[in-house]
Design a protein around this motif. Structure first.
Motif, PDB file in Angstrom:
ATOM      1  N   ASN A   1      59.620 222.325  76.355  1.00 21.82           N
ATOM      2  CA  ASN A   1      61.081 222.427  76.361  1.00 21.82           C
ATOM      3  C   ASN A   1      61.772 221.081  76.532  1.00 21.82           C
ATOM      4  N   THR A   2      60.993 220.001  76.703  1.00 21.46           N
ATOM      5  CA  THR A   2      61.572 218.671  76.863  1.00 21.46           C
ATOM      6  C   THR A   2      61.248 217.841  75.624  1.00 21.46           C
ATOM      7  N   PRO A   3      62.267 217.351  74.911  1.00 26.40           N
ATOM      8  CA  PRO A   3      62.002 216.541  73.716  1.00 26.40           C
ATOM      9  C   PRO A   3      61.173 215.292  74.056  1.00 26.40           C
ATOM     10  N   ASN A   4      60.361 214.846  73.109  1.00 31.56           N
ATOM     11  CA  ASN A   4      59.497 213.681  73.314  1.00 31.56           C
ATOM     12  C   ASN A   4      60.250 212.423  73.721  1.00 31.56           C
ATOM     13  N   TRP A   5      61.496 212.269  73.290  1.00 33.21           N
ATOM     14  CA  TRP A   5      62.243 211.042  73.579  1.00 33.21           C
ATOM     15  C   TRP A   5      62.753 210.971  75.017  1.00 33.21           C
TER      16      TRP A   5
END
Length: 183
Positions: free
Chosen positions: A81-85
């Motif tokens: 749920n957490t974007p890679n960036w």
């Protein structure tokens, strides 16, 4: 009487897939020295049986980046749920010349690099280590001092507006004007 105040970060620890590969990669790609290794069959804080290798890399100026290899645990992953960036480790380099030299060095060693991104107060490049951790190298902008003063004067207003609306306040929009000019 002791005053409650943090002196500095002692170390920051992440998980790695392979301790030796991680040490060699950080030595080669980021020129970090291998400081020390600790290994145990029991976790000292919990006494849990869980063999590990804990490695420490010198990130400059007393900063230490550490990793744990945990061979008995399931393969490491990321929060879906957490974007890679979002989750990343950022290292400061002296100046733009050093930043560009690192970019060339990384690319010459087949590391895919994103940027240079102009954040106003600093400029950054982004890439991933062999464990999938996103890394950033950042150098100060020539206008850093003035822009930091400007940002300091609006930080509380921005935080309050965000907490009420969950929409990006525009107090610091000047930072990324160049990045978004052609978007």
């Amino acid at each position: 009487m002791s005053t409650l105040q943090i002196d500095r970060i002692h170390h920051v620890a992440y998980r790695c897939k392979d301790a030796k590969e991680t040490v060699l990669w950080y030595q080669k790609m980021l020129k970090m020295d291998f400081v020390l290794a600790i290994a145990e069959d029991l976790v000292p804080s919990t006494k849990e049986p869980d063999p590990y290798m804990h490695i420490f890399m010198d990130a400059g100026n007393g900063n230490v980046l550490a990793f744990f290899e945990l061979p008995t645990k399931p393969e490491m992953g990321r929060d879906p749920n957490t974007p890679n960036w979002v989750q990343h480790i950022a290292f400061k380099v002296k100046d733009r010349e050093t930043l560009l030299a690192y970019k060339a060095h990384l690319e010459a060693n087949d590391v895919k690099v994103l940027g240079v991104t102009d954040h106003g107060i600093f400029h950054s490049i982004y890439f991933f280590d062999p464990n999938g951790h996103r890394l950033e190298l950042a150098c100060p902008d020539e206008h850093e001092v003035e822009q930091l003063k400007q940002l300091n004067s609006v930080k509380w207003a921005m935080l309050e507006e965000w907490s009420q609306t969950k929409r990006a306040p525009k107090h610091a929009a000047f930072l990324h004007e160049k990045e978004f000019k052609d978007a």
